[in-house]
Design a protein around this motif. Structure first.
Motif, short mmCIF file in Angstrom:
data_model
loop_
_atom_site.label_atom_id
_atom_site.label_comp_id
_atom_site.label_asym_id
_atom_site.label_seq_id
_atom_site.Cartn_x
_atom_site.Cartn_y
_atom_site.Cartn_z
N LEU A 187 -23.82 12.50 37.96
CA LEU A 187 -22.44 12.13 38.30
C LEU A 187 -21.47 13.20 37.84
O LEU A 187 -20.51 13.53 38.54
N ASP A 188 -21.70 13.76 36.67
CA ASP A 188 -20.89 14.87 36.19
C ASP A 188 -20.92 16.02 37.20
O ASP A 188 -19.88 16.59 37.55
N GLN A 189 -22.11 16.34 37.70
CA GLN A 189 -22.24 17.43 38.66
C GLN A 189 -21.57 17.09 39.98
O GLN A 189 -20.97 17.97 40.63
N ALA A 190 -21.63 15.83 40.40
CA ALA A 190 -20.98 15.43 41.65
C ALA A 190 -19.47 15.66 41.57
O ALA A 190 -18.86 16.16 42.53
N GLU A 191 -18.86 15.31 40.44
CA GLU A 191 -17.41 15.52 40.28
C GLU A 191 -17.07 17.00 40.30
O GLU A 191 -16.08 17.43 40.92
N ARG A 192 -17.89 17.82 39.64
CA ARG A 192 -17.65 19.26 39.61
C ARG A 192 -17.81 19.89 41.00
O ARG A 192 -17.03 20.76 41.40
N PRO A 252 -15.01 16.57 34.84
CA PRO A 252 -15.01 15.45 33.89
C PRO A 252 -15.20 15.91 32.45
O PRO A 252 -15.97 16.83 32.18
N ASP A 253 -14.47 15.28 31.55
CA ASP A 253 -14.70 15.45 30.12
C ASP A 253 -15.61 14.35 29.59
O ASP A 253 -16.19 14.49 28.51
N GLU A 254 -15.71 13.27 30.34
CA GLU A 254 -16.51 12.12 29.91
C GLU A 254 -17.05 11.41 31.14
O GLU A 254 -16.37 11.33 32.18
N VAL A 255 -18.27 10.93 31.05
CA VAL A 255 -18.89 10.18 32.13
C VAL A 255 -19.49 8.90 31.55
O VAL A 255 -20.16 8.92 30.52
N ILE A 256 -19.23 7.79 32.23
CA ILE A 256 -19.84 6.50 31.86
C ILE A 256 -20.60 6.02 33.09
O ILE A 256 -20.05 6.01 34.20
N VAL A 257 -21.85 5.63 32.91
CA VAL A 257 -22.65 5.24 34.06
C VAL A 257 -23.50 4.03 33.72
O VAL A 257 -23.92 3.85 32.57
N ALA A 258 -23.71 3.18 34.72
CA ALA A 258 -24.57 2.00 34.53
C ALA A 258 -26.01 2.42 34.36
O ALA A 258 -26.45 3.45 34.89
N GLY A 259 -26.78 1.62 33.63
CA GLY A 259 -28.19 1.91 33.43
C GLY A 259 -28.99 1.92 34.72
O GLY A 259 -30.06 2.53 34.79
N SER A 260 -28.47 1.25 35.76
CA SER A 260 -29.13 1.24 37.07
C SER A 260 -28.83 2.50 37.87
O SER A 260 -29.42 2.71 38.94
N THR A 266 -15.90 8.83 36.05
CA THR A 266 -15.65 10.13 35.44
C THR A 266 -14.21 10.16 34.94
O THR A 266 -13.30 9.61 35.57
N ILE A 267 -14.00 10.83 33.80
CA ILE A 267 -12.70 10.87 33.14
C ILE A 267 -12.40 12.32 32.79
O ILE A 267 -13.24 13.01 32.20
N GLY A 268 -11.22 12.80 33.17
CA GLY A 268 -10.89 14.19 32.88
C GLY A 268 -9.44 14.51 33.19
O GLY A 268 -8.59 13.62 33.24
N PHE A 269 -9.18 15.80 33.44
CA PHE A 269 -7.83 16.28 33.71
C PHE A 269 -7.82 17.17 34.95
O PHE A 269 -8.72 17.99 35.14
N PHE A 287 -9.06 9.45 36.39
CA PHE A 287 -10.43 8.92 36.37
C PHE A 287 -10.80 8.47 37.76
O PHE A 287 -9.94 8.10 38.57
N THR A 288 -12.08 8.56 38.06
CA THR A 288 -12.59 8.25 39.39
C THR A 288 -13.83 7.37 39.24
O THR A 288 -14.72 7.66 38.43
N ILE A 289 -13.88 6.30 40.03
CA ILE A 289 -15.03 5.40 40.04
C ILE A 289 -15.93 5.77 41.22
O ILE A 289 -15.44 5.94 42.34
N TRP A 290 -17.21 5.91 40.93
CA TRP A 290 -18.20 6.35 41.92
C TRP A 290 -19.30 5.32 42.07
O TRP A 290 -19.63 4.60 41.13
N ARG A 291 -19.90 5.29 43.27
CA ARG A 291 -21.07 4.44 43.46
C ARG A 291 -21.99 5.07 44.50
O ARG A 291 -21.61 5.99 45.22
#
Length: 304
Positions: A187-192, A252-260, A266-269, A287-291
């Motif tokens: 997910l980090d790579q997707a945002e970048r 992103p400076d931070e990524v939170i992802v579900a275990g699934s 993603t959270i950043g500036f 911040f951006t919510i991805w699925r």
């Protein structure tokens, strides 16, 4: 006295909400998202009976993150409350809202909601607002871990609930730090890559390419309703820009992802590019919510 009575009643309602016995685990994605939406509505109902600070704070996790004025994030429930208290009217204002859509991860532990709000000010005036929340289910209770709200110049006429964002089925996901770390890395790579693509083909086209067909953007003050669909979002963010250009880069400076591995945030500036028209701009928090449908599919943003 009336304000005190409202506060006591609201606190009692919040205690009841927090102390209810946990319900049986949902069996279907629809049941899971219905439970999340019910939690959001319950917090909204309690908020309508108390002040804005208490109403919002009740649903925040201890590690909540929220963009605030000054181009920064408030991090943690204590810092968020400090910011809310720094606005004098908040202690005497009320906030009520209704979710319009929810989404859920395949493990049933992460979700998001967005909707419309009404701020009731001390002078009896009102202000329309919109909100977006990312939730995590901890100890059988939904709590908001990332949150933002924005003002609107007008309330939506008759907002219609949107279909939920659901996985094909719910599946219990064993705790697996290695897999979760890999999902976060992807997910980090997707945002970048999203940002890199915007530098090559332009901001609007990149938003069209990396968004889902049902993605939403809270829009600006002139948007009474959210902007719906990647193509419409692309037109909005790309308006007035020269073809093939982007005034910002981001990561992103931070990524939170579900275990699934199918829902995350993603959270950043946003960083202004050197060639942007307004070079005096400061970095802007986002911040951006991805699925994605499965862990084999590409990430697409679904809400921002």
């Amino acid at each position: 006295m009336l304000h005190l009575l409202r506060t006591v009643a609201a606190c009692a309602g919040l205690f009841l909400l927090a102390s209810q016995a946990p319900a049986a685990p949902p069996a279907t994605p629809q049941q899971a998202v219905d439970a999340l939406l019910a939690a959001d509505r319950a917090y909204a109902a309690a908020s309508a009976r108390t002040d804005l600070i208490s109403g919002l704070s009740a649903m925040f996790a201890d590690d909540v993150v929220m963009p605030v004025p000054g181009n920064r994030f408030a991090r943690g429930a204590a810092e968020v409350r400090d910011y809310l208290r720094s606005v004098p009217d908040n202690a005497k204002s009320r906030l009520e809202w209704a979710p319009q859509r929810g989404g859920i991860s395949a493990d049933g532990q992460h979700g998001f909601t967005f909707g419309y709000m009404t701020l009731h000010k001390p002078d009896q005036s009102t202000q329309a607002q919109k909100y977006l929340a990312y939730w995590i289910r901890r100890n059988d209770s939904w709590r908001v871990v990332v949150y933002k709200r924005s003002r609107s110049n007008a309330a939506p006429a008759q907002p219609a609930p949107l279909p939920p964002a659901l996985p094909a089925q719910l599946a219990a996901t064993p705790a697996d730090a290695a897999h979760t770390q890999e999902y976060a890395r992807s997910l980090d790579q997707a945002e970048r890559t999203f940002s890199d693509t915007a530098q090559r083909i332009g901001l609007g086209p990149a938003f069209a390419q990396y968004g889902s067909a049902d993605a939403i953007n809270l829009g600006g003050p002139d948007d009474a309703e959210v902007v719906l669909g990647a193509d419409k979002i692309a037109l909005a963010v790309g308006a007035g820009l020269a073809p093939g250009t982007s005034p910002v880069t981001w990561a992103p400076d931070e990524v939170i992802v579900a275990g699934s591995g199918d829902l995350g945030i993603t959270i950043g500036f946003l960083q202004p590019n050197a060639g942007a028209a307004d070079t005096g701009r400061k970095p802007v928090p986002f911040f951006t919510i991805w699925r994605r449908a499965t862990t084999a599919d590409p990430w697409r943003y679904v809400a921002e």
